[in-house]
Motif scaffolding. Structure first.
Motif, mmCIF file in Angstrom:
data_model
loop_
_atom_site.group_PDB
_atom_site.id
_atom_site.type_symbol
_atom_site.label_atom_id
_atom_site.label_comp_id
_atom_site.label_asym_id
_atom_site.label_seq_id
_atom_site.Cartn_x
_atom_site.Cartn_y
_atom_site.Cartn_z
ATOM 1 N N UNK A 18 39.143 25.578 37.866
ATOM 2 C CA UNK A 18 39.136 24.717 39.059
ATOM 3 C C UNK A 18 40.455 24.843 39.815
ATOM 4 N N UNK A 19 41.564 24.875 39.084
ATOM 5 C CA UNK A 19 42.880 25.002 39.720
ATOM 6 C C UNK A 19 42.993 26.319 40.488
ATOM 7 N N UNK A 20 42.511 27.403 39.892
ATOM 8 C CA UNK A 20 42.569 28.695 40.581
ATOM 9 C C UNK A 20 41.689 28.712 41.828
ATOM 10 N N UNK A 21 40.516 28.107 41.748
ATOM 11 C CA UNK A 21 39.657 28.042 42.932
ATOM 12 C C UNK A 21 40.284 27.196 44.034
ATOM 13 N N UNK A 22 40.899 26.092 43.651
ATOM 14 C CA UNK A 22 41.579 25.262 44.646
ATOM 15 C C UNK A 22 42.754 26.000 45.274
ATOM 16 N N UNK A 23 43.520 26.696 44.461
ATOM 17 C CA UNK A 23 44.636 27.467 45.004
ATOM 18 C C UNK A 23 44.144 28.562 45.951
ATOM 19 N N UNK A 34 46.974 36.405 51.602
ATOM 20 C CA UNK A 34 46.488 37.777 51.515
ATOM 21 C C UNK A 34 45.138 37.840 50.829
ATOM 22 N N UNK A 35 44.378 38.851 51.119
ATOM 23 C CA UNK A 35 43.037 38.975 50.591
ATOM 24 C C UNK A 35 42.972 39.223 49.095
ATOM 25 N N UNK A 36 43.803 40.142 48.582
ATOM 26 C CA UNK A 36 43.690 40.527 47.181
ATOM 27 C C UNK A 36 43.985 39.370 46.237
ATOM 28 N N UNK A 37 45.099 38.699 46.419
ATOM 29 C CA UNK A 37 45.489 37.604 45.524
ATOM 30 C C UNK A 37 44.499 36.448 45.634
ATOM 31 N N UNK A 38 44.074 36.170 46.818
ATOM 32 C CA UNK A 38 43.131 35.072 47.044
ATOM 33 C C UNK A 38 41.821 35.310 46.298
ATOM 34 N N UNK A 39 41.238 36.492 46.467
ATOM 35 C CA UNK A 39 39.948 36.768 45.847
ATOM 36 C C UNK A 39 40.069 37.070 44.358
ATOM 37 N N UNK A 40 41.199 37.590 43.920
ATOM 38 C CA UNK A 40 41.420 37.782 42.489
ATOM 39 C C UNK A 40 41.505 36.426 41.785
ATOM 40 N N UNK A 42 40.153 33.655 42.846
ATOM 41 C CA UNK A 42 38.816 33.070 42.906
ATOM 42 C C UNK A 42 37.909 33.678 41.839
ATOM 43 N N UNK A 43 37.966 34.986 41.660
ATOM 44 C CA UNK A 43 37.146 35.649 40.655
ATOM 45 C C UNK A 43 37.516 35.195 39.249
ATOM 46 N N UNK A 44 38.795 35.135 38.958
ATOM 47 C CA UNK A 44 39.243 34.680 37.642
ATOM 48 C C UNK A 44 38.851 33.219 37.431
ATOM 49 N N UNK A 45 38.953 32.406 38.466
ATOM 50 C CA UNK A 45 38.556 31.007 38.364
ATOM 51 C C UNK A 45 37.077 30.849 38.052
ATOM 52 N N UNK A 46 36.242 31.636 38.694
ATOM 53 C CA UNK A 46 34.800 31.576 38.434
ATOM 54 C C UNK A 46 34.497 32.036 37.009
ATOM 55 N N UNK A 47 35.142 33.099 36.557
ATOM 56 C CA UNK A 47 34.938 33.584 35.186
ATOM 57 C C UNK A 47 35.349 32.519 34.179
#
Length: 70
Positions: A18-23, A34-40, A42-47
């Motif tokens: 949840x913290x990673x998705x919020x960040x 930036x796109x890479x850090x943001x989506x990385x 989000x992906x780790x947060x979902x996993x």
């Protein structure tokens, strides 16, 4: 699928997810613009949330780790 994630591990994974998705999507920190850090993040947060929900971690299975009581 064998359960290998315990209660404390599950709570920590869910909180971190949840913290990673919020960040990634709510934070206004420059790192997450930036796109890479943001989506990385989000992906780790979902996993992390999915592994907490199903109580099974594939990496734990590979190494034979169990944090749950049986």
């Amino acid at each position: 699928m064998t359960v290998n994630v315990g209660t404390i591990d599950r709570l920590l994974r869910a909180a971190l997810g949840v913290a990673l998705l919020l960040l990634a999507f709510v934070s206004s920190l420059p790192l997450f613009d930036g796109g890479f850090v943001k989506y990385a993040a989000a992906l780790i947060g979902v996993v992390m949330i999915v592994t907490a929900a199903i109580r099974m971690c594939p990496i734990y299975s590979i190494f034979g780790i169990k944090t749950c009581r049986m």
